[in-house]
Design a protein around this motif. Sequence first.
Motif, short mmCIF file in Angstrom:
data_model
loop_
_atom_site.label_atom_id
_atom_site.label_comp_id
_atom_site.label_asym_id
_atom_site.label_seq_id
_atom_site.Cartn_x
_atom_site.Cartn_y
_atom_site.Cartn_z
N ARG A 124 12.25 79.69 27.46
CA ARG A 124 11.17 78.73 27.60
C ARG A 124 11.27 78.22 29.05
O ARG A 124 12.23 77.25 29.42
CB ARG A 124 11.53 77.49 26.61
N THR A 177 -1.84 79.89 28.98
CA THR A 177 -2.15 79.86 27.64
C THR A 177 -1.79 80.63 26.90
O THR A 177 -1.45 82.06 27.39
CB THR A 177 -3.75 79.38 27.77
N LEU A 178 -2.24 80.76 25.53
CA LEU A 178 -2.07 81.66 24.53
C LEU A 178 -2.62 83.04 25.07
O LEU A 178 -2.34 84.17 24.36
CB LEU A 178 -2.14 81.34 23.09
N ASP A 215 5.23 83.81 24.70
CA ASP A 215 4.56 82.73 23.76
C ASP A 215 4.26 81.56 24.68
O ASP A 215 4.95 81.63 25.80
CB ASP A 215 5.42 82.64 22.56
N VAL A 216 3.47 80.54 24.01
CA VAL A 216 3.16 79.51 24.75
C VAL A 216 3.10 78.43 23.92
O VAL A 216 2.49 78.54 22.75
CB VAL A 216 1.94 79.43 25.67
N ASP A 217 4.01 77.30 24.00
CA ASP A 217 3.79 76.15 23.02
C ASP A 217 3.86 74.79 23.95
O ASP A 217 3.86 74.97 25.30
CB ASP A 217 5.00 76.17 22.20
N SER A 218 3.94 73.80 23.38
CA SER A 218 3.73 72.40 23.90
C SER A 218 4.99 72.12 24.83
O SER A 218 4.80 71.19 25.83
CB SER A 218 3.65 71.37 22.84
N TRP A 251 7.34 80.88 26.86
CA TRP A 251 8.47 81.83 26.58
C TRP A 251 8.37 83.12 27.37
O TRP A 251 7.41 84.00 27.28
CB TRP A 251 8.46 82.07 25.22
#
Length: 139
Positions: free
Chosen positions: A85, A96-97, A129-132, A136
């Motif tokens: 990450r 973004t996703l 992947d993308v998260d808060s 990734w």
Amino acid sequence: MAAATTDRNTARRSGVVSEFAMKGATKIFAGTMAAIDTANGLAIPGKTSTTLKVVGVAQAFFDNSAGADGDLRVRVFRGPESLFRMANSASADLITLADVNSDCYVVDDQTVAKTSGGNTRSIAGKIRDVDSGGVWVEF
């Protein structure tokens, strides 16, 4: 070399951990992107440049600030078995996703962006992947 005519003992090593000779007067921090500068083949921290090939994430802090080129080797994690990450860029370069499975680009040793910044950045790796917490990346 000619084709083998008998069995051969072929050396093997894991592709998840690798080591690369570091540039002198350089520090690479644990958990940051390490890259090979194609101008000299030596490892440096990730940065905005078009001459880098990211090789992975440093396992520890490597300090070659008092050494010459190649005096120290940086050990990195990489490979499809490992995702890392990284910090996400901002504004038009925010990932973004919708960008999953696309390339991302090096901004600095811990940040990736959606674009090459007008052909000023090297590819960091693939967005998985993308998260808060960030992006990734597979190196």
